[in-house]
Scaffold this motif. Structure first.
Motif: not given
Ligand code: MD3
Ligand code: FE
Length: 218
Positions: A9-13, A30-35, A93-98, A174-177
């Motif tokens: 599966l592609d990222a985005g599926t 997409d936001s892993i470098d901030d997360l 606190p919950m960081p904004q990127p999260m 890794h990265g799945d939501v």
């Protein structure tokens, strides 16, 4: 459904797991470098610990939290609290990127008004598993839960509304939501023992974030 099928599966599926449950493959990449730096700061402020179950056993999953409320377990039971019992202070606190990533994922799965007040952070070393359970300690069952998988892959068990229903196995990488709410909010679920391995960014561990609306609405 095989792991190979998911790997293809592609990222985005977006894969629908239930009436109101979605796997957003690679959504957090997409936001892993901030997360990851934000998560590292949280873990430094509130280190992982092995909570004690009401039965007196140390959990094999290590946990911590960020946000207004954090999840704890001890001999008296498990519950959400405003204060980290280890530090004696509030949770980080919950960081904004999260928060931003969780809100976007919820909206993408049909929950545009998600306002989490707790993020439970679970750490799995190889061999660690999480047995079948329901998440029913949150005050507002109309709000979904958003789960983010980081590091080593795992097989998630997506069960039914009773413990006896045979769960479907869903590989998570890794990265799945995963977002689940509504009719799927009270499904039994768990995680099979994590296989040995080394993740390039996170090493010998799987970290799972679950964003929740744990307290009553203001
Ligand atoms: C889909 N954590 O902390 S999150 C928990 O991977 C917990 O650490 C697991 O269960 C973990 O309470 C699983 C993903 C998840 C959880 C429950 C679901 C996805 C779900 C229930 C129904 C559908
Ligand atoms: Fe759970």
């Amino acid at each position: 459904m095989s792991a190979d099928f998911f790997a293809a599966l592609d990222a985005g599926t977006r894969l629908q797991l239930g009436g109101e449950a979605w796997l957003l493959h690679g959504f957090a990449l997409d936001s892993i470098d901030d997360l990851l730096p934000a998560l590292k700061d949280v873990i430094r402020a509130a280190p992982f610990r092995h909570m004690t179950t009401p039965g007196g056993l140390a959990m094999s999953v290590a946990t911590t939290s960020c946000g207004a409320l954090g999840w704890i377990s001890d001999r008296r039971g498990y519950r959400y609290v405003r204060r980290d019992p280890d530090s004696g202070h509030g949770w980080p606190p919950m960081p904004q990127p999260m928060l931003g990533m969780a809100s976007k994922a919820a909206a993408a799965a049909g929950f545009p008004d998600f306002q989490p007040d707790a993020c439970l952070i679970n750490r799995y070393r190889p061999g660690t598993r999480l047995s079948l359970h329901q998440d029913r300690d949150e005050a507002d069952m109309a709000q979904p839960i958003v789960s983010v998988s980081l590091g080593l892959p795992a097989t998630f068990l997506f069960g039914g509304r009773t413990r006896s229903e045979r769960p479907v196995r869903v590989p998570l990488s890794h990265g799945d939501v995963v977002v689940w709410g509504g009719v799927d909010r009270l499904r039994f679920h768990g995680v099979l023992p994590v296989a040995p391995g080394v993740h390039p960014q996170l090493g010998e561990q799987r970290i799972n974030l679950t964003f929740r609306k744990a307290g009553a609405s203001a």
